[in-house]
Design a protein around this motif. Structure first.
Motif, PDB file in Angstrom:
ATOM      1  N   ASP A 164       0.812  -1.215   0.000  1.00 21.95           N
ATOM      2  CA  ASP A 164       0.000   0.000   0.000  1.00 21.95           C
ATOM      3  C   ASP A 164       0.846   1.266   0.000  1.00 21.95           C
ATOM      4  OD1 ASP A 164      -2.277  -1.530  -0.077  1.00 21.95           O
ATOM      5  OD2 ASP A 164      -2.688  -1.392   2.067  1.00 21.95           O
ATOM      6  N   GLU A 165       1.945   1.255   0.759  1.00 23.58           N
ATOM      7  CA  GLU A 165       2.800   2.440   0.786  1.00 23.58           C
ATOM      8  C   GLU A 165       3.534   2.608  -0.548  1.00 23.58           C
ATOM      9  OE1 GLU A 165       5.838   4.763   3.809  1.00 23.58           O
ATOM     10  OE2 GLU A 165       5.222   2.719   4.260  1.00 23.58           O
ATOM     11  N   ILE A 166       3.940   1.497  -1.159  1.00 26.17           N
ATOM     12  CA  ILE A 166       4.605   1.570  -2.465  1.00 26.17           C
ATOM     13  C   ILE A 166       3.629   2.078  -3.522  1.00 26.17           C
ATOM     14  CG2 ILE A 166       5.639   0.201  -4.318  1.00 26.17           C
ATOM     15  CD1 ILE A 166       6.838  -1.596  -2.092  1.00 26.17           C
ATOM     16  N   VAL A 167       2.411   1.578  -3.506  1.00 24.28           N
ATOM     17  CA  VAL A 167       1.394   2.033  -4.462  1.00 24.28           C
ATOM     18  C   VAL A 167       1.145   3.527  -4.311  1.00 24.28           C
ATOM     19  CG1 VAL A 167      -1.082   1.923  -4.953  1.00 24.28           C
ATOM     20  CG2 VAL A 167       0.256  -0.179  -4.839  1.00 24.28           C
ATOM     21  N   SER A 168       1.127   4.008  -3.071  1.00 25.83           N
ATOM     22  CA  SER A 168       0.942   5.440  -2.833  1.00 25.83           C
ATOM     23  C   SER A 168       2.048   6.255  -3.496  1.00 25.83           C
ATOM     24  CB  SER A 168       0.915   5.722  -1.333  1.00 25.83           C
ATOM     25  OG  SER A 168       0.820   7.107  -1.078  1.00 25.83           O
ATOM     26  N   VAL A 169       3.285   5.756  -3.434  1.00 25.85           N
ATOM     27  CA  VAL A 169       4.401   6.451  -4.083  1.00 25.85           C
ATOM     28  C   VAL A 169       4.241   6.408  -5.599  1.00 25.85           C
ATOM     29  CG1 VAL A 169       6.899   6.471  -4.439  1.00 25.85           C
ATOM     30  CG2 VAL A 169       5.970   6.013  -2.163  1.00 25.85           C
ATOM     31  N   ILE A 170       3.828   5.275  -6.145  1.00 25.63           N
ATOM     32  CA  ILE A 170       3.619   5.172  -7.594  1.00 25.63           C
ATOM     33  C   ILE A 170       2.595   6.206  -8.054  1.00 25.63           C
ATOM     34  CG2 ILE A 170       2.787   3.691  -9.471  1.00 25.63           C
ATOM     35  CD1 ILE A 170       3.844   1.278  -7.903  1.00 25.63           C
ATOM     36  N   ILE A 171       1.509   6.338  -7.311  1.00 28.70           N
ATOM     37  CA  ILE A 171       0.469   7.309  -7.663  1.00 28.70           C
ATOM     38  C   ILE A 171       1.028   8.725  -7.626  1.00 28.70           C
ATOM     39  CG2 ILE A 171      -1.707   8.344  -6.900  1.00 28.70           C
ATOM     40  CD1 ILE A 171      -2.502   5.518  -5.908  1.00 28.70           C
ATOM     41  N   ARG A 172       1.722   9.062  -6.554  1.00 26.46           N
ATOM     42  CA  ARG A 172       2.223  10.427  -6.384  1.00 26.46           C
ATOM     43  C   ARG A 172       3.347  10.755  -7.365  1.00 26.46           C
ATOM     44  NH1 ARG A 172       4.469  11.192  -0.919  1.00 26.46           N
ATOM     45  NH2 ARG A 172       4.507  13.391  -1.507  1.00 26.46           N
ATOM     46  N   GLU A 173       4.191   9.788  -7.663  1.00 25.52           N
ATOM     47  CA  GLU A 173       5.378  10.067  -8.472  1.00 25.52           C
ATOM     48  C   GLU A 173       5.108   9.983  -9.971  1.00 25.52           C
ATOM     49  OE1 GLU A 173      10.045   9.117  -7.720  1.00 25.52           O
ATOM     50  OE2 GLU A 173       8.762   7.396  -8.098  1.00 25.52           O
ATOM     51  N   THR A 174       4.249   9.051 -10.399  1.00 25.82           N
ATOM     52  CA  THR A 174       4.000   8.872 -11.828  1.00 25.82           C
ATOM     53  C   THR A 174       2.722   9.541 -12.302  1.00 25.82           C
ATOM     54  OG1 THR A 174       2.681   6.828 -11.713  1.00 25.82           O
ATOM     55  CG2 THR A 174       5.085   6.590 -11.643  1.00 25.82           C
TER      56      THR A 174
END
Length: 486
Positions: free
Chosen positions: A85-95
């Motif tokens: 979930d934390e990795i997915v949050s970064v993917i959303i914010r960064e990409t």
């Protein structure tokens, strides 16, 4: 604040290393331009050192057993799953990717690594072949290439990295990896953290956070790596291929696409529209496999256009953190301006818009352009944005001809009511992949993923990537005295 925002350094020989450049780079959220983290860029000398250390580390790594390599890769997989979930949050914010895109990317990256685990066994298989020399035993071994240079893009940075990194490590190679700096956390740092936690020996996997102005062509021309994996545009891919060829390096190049989605005369229009909407607007159209040209038989054309434009008009756009969002932001201003330039050129050429989008902040809402000339600059350009082009075909045969009129050949798809005919026609489209009654954005680890023509060289996926990342070695053992003729 995410714990991954602090991983804003290069990962060299098992150490999180501050860049030595006097330049910094702000990794920004493309939705609102807020700064996620700041990176001090690595220099060319740091990259050169990383290659040297990777070369030394690879010698020991290649001697490890398949079981040892499999255990470490499995631990990296476990880390990615535990922190999903934390990795997915970064993917959303960064990409700028939506929930659907981010969870899909995370899952695909894990699948890539899980597929790689079983590849490790290939290095312990020895084949014996016959001989014409009395007393000679011939054995064929598979050997790692050594050091792999890996370069990944901004759109799906995690899984477009793992599809090289996982197999390379499983097969006994070491890796120096440069993600696109815009998505350095998703494309590099998170993966480095996963392998650090997994106990991968220092130097076997290295991540360089930098840009081309700092390192130039060093990822390609450095004498240490024997293989270059690059995913990106065709123009840059040609440059990479040229330099690699001069230096006798092997390459896997997955490049741009101008992918056709063909709707034949006997197709179900509603199903074709549903597929085309997904295959055009996923991740705002920023995918090399996206349906760039939608080619529809003339008898279905008006019905298709009407239904497609209506559905595109109602796609929800906005903050990608909202699970209902379908259209999020473009990755950066340059990509957004490039898309708008294509739209403006189309207007100047007098084309017809069935749906005219607009810019809202960093978001571009869908455009649908109809009666497009397949030979026009517009149709022959990889748009990489939420701009749908719909082209009319006079017949089914004409539709296939139009599909092939492109310098690219990555993915493609055909909609038809006759599956047998669809499969036959699929073989007539000059692309690396064709999907019958589906859209062109498909990927899985056990297929030969890659293109033809200007869309690249080489294949990803198991077992094809094994051939790319290893070399064969012939060892003969003369068990009897050989009588030479002189």
């Amino acid at each position: 604040m995410s714990k991954y925002e602090y991983l804003n350094k290069s990962f060299i020989y098992g150490q999180w290393t501050e860049g030595l450049s006097d330049r910094t780079y702000d990794i920004r959220n493309p939705y609102d331009n807020s700064v996620i983290t700041q990176v001090r860029l690595a220099t060319i000398s740091q990259l050169q050192e990383a290659f040297k250390l990777a070369k030394e580390a690879q010698k020991s790594w290649a001697k490890t057993s398949a079981v040892q390599r499999k255990v470490i890769i499995q631990k990296a997989v476990d880390y990615l799953k535990e922190n999903r979930d934390e990795i997915v949050s970064v993917i959303i914010r960064e990409t700028g990717g939506t929930h659907l895109k981010a969870y899909g990317e995370h899952s695909t990256a894990i699948a890539d690594l899980e597929d790689a685990i079983n590849m490790a066994d290939e290095m312990e298989k020895v084949k014996e072949v016959g001989t014409t020399v009395d007393g000679k035993v011939n054995r064929i071994y598979r050997m790692p290439i050594g050091v792999i240079s890996s370069i990944s893009p901004f759109n799906f940075p995690m899984n477009l990295s793992t599809r090289t990194i996982g197999p390379a490590l499983a097969l006994g190679n070491s890796v120096v990896h440069k993600p696109d700096i815009q998505v350095g956390l998703t494309g590099g740092s998170i993966l480095a953290k996963a392998f650090e936690e997994a106990g991968l020996p220092a130097g076997v996997f290295n991540v360089i956070l930098t840009d081309i102005s700092e390192i130039g062509d060093e990822m390609i021309i450095n004498p240490i790596p024997g293989f270059v994996s690059f995913t990106g545009s065709t123009a840059v891919g040609r440059h990479v291929g040229e330099l690699a060829g001069k230096n006798l390096k092997r390459v896997a190049l997955e490049l741009g696409g101008n992918d056709p989605l063909v709707v034949l005369s006997d197709a179900d229009v509603d199903r074709a529209v549903d597929a085309a909407i997904f295959g055009k607007f996923l991740h705002q159209g920023q995918i090399c496999m996206i349906a760039n040209r939608i080619i529809v038989h003339q008898t279905l054309y008006q019905d298709f256009v009407s239904k497609f434009a209506e559905k595109a008009k109602n796609l929800k756009y906005g903050d990608p953190r909202d699970p209902q969002t379908v259209i999020g932001p473009m990755i950066n201003e340059r990509q957004l301006e490039r898309a708008l330039q294509a739209v403006n050129e189309a207007k100047e050429a007098g084309v017809i818009f069935a749906l005219e989008g607009e810019r809202i902040g960093n978001i571009l809402t869908p455009y649908v352009i109809v009666n497009v000339d397949n030979s026009s600059k517009l149709a022959q350009t990889e748009l990489f944005g939420p701009i749908a082009l719909i082209i009319k075909a006079d017949s089914d045969e004409h539709a296939i001809e139009l599909a092939n009129e492109s310098e690219s050949g990555l993915s493609s798809s055909i909609f038809t009511g006759d599956l047998q005919s669809g499969e036959r026609l699929a073989l007539q489209i000059d692309s690396g992949m064709t999907h019958v009654n589906d859209q062109p954005v498909n990927c899985q680890g056990n297929i030969p993923f890659g293109g033809t023509k200007g869309s690249g060289i080489g294949r990803f996926g198991s077992p094809w990537i094994i051939e790319e990342l290893t070399v064969y070695k012939w060892v003969s053992i003369q068990t009897k005295y050989r009588d030479f003729p002189f």
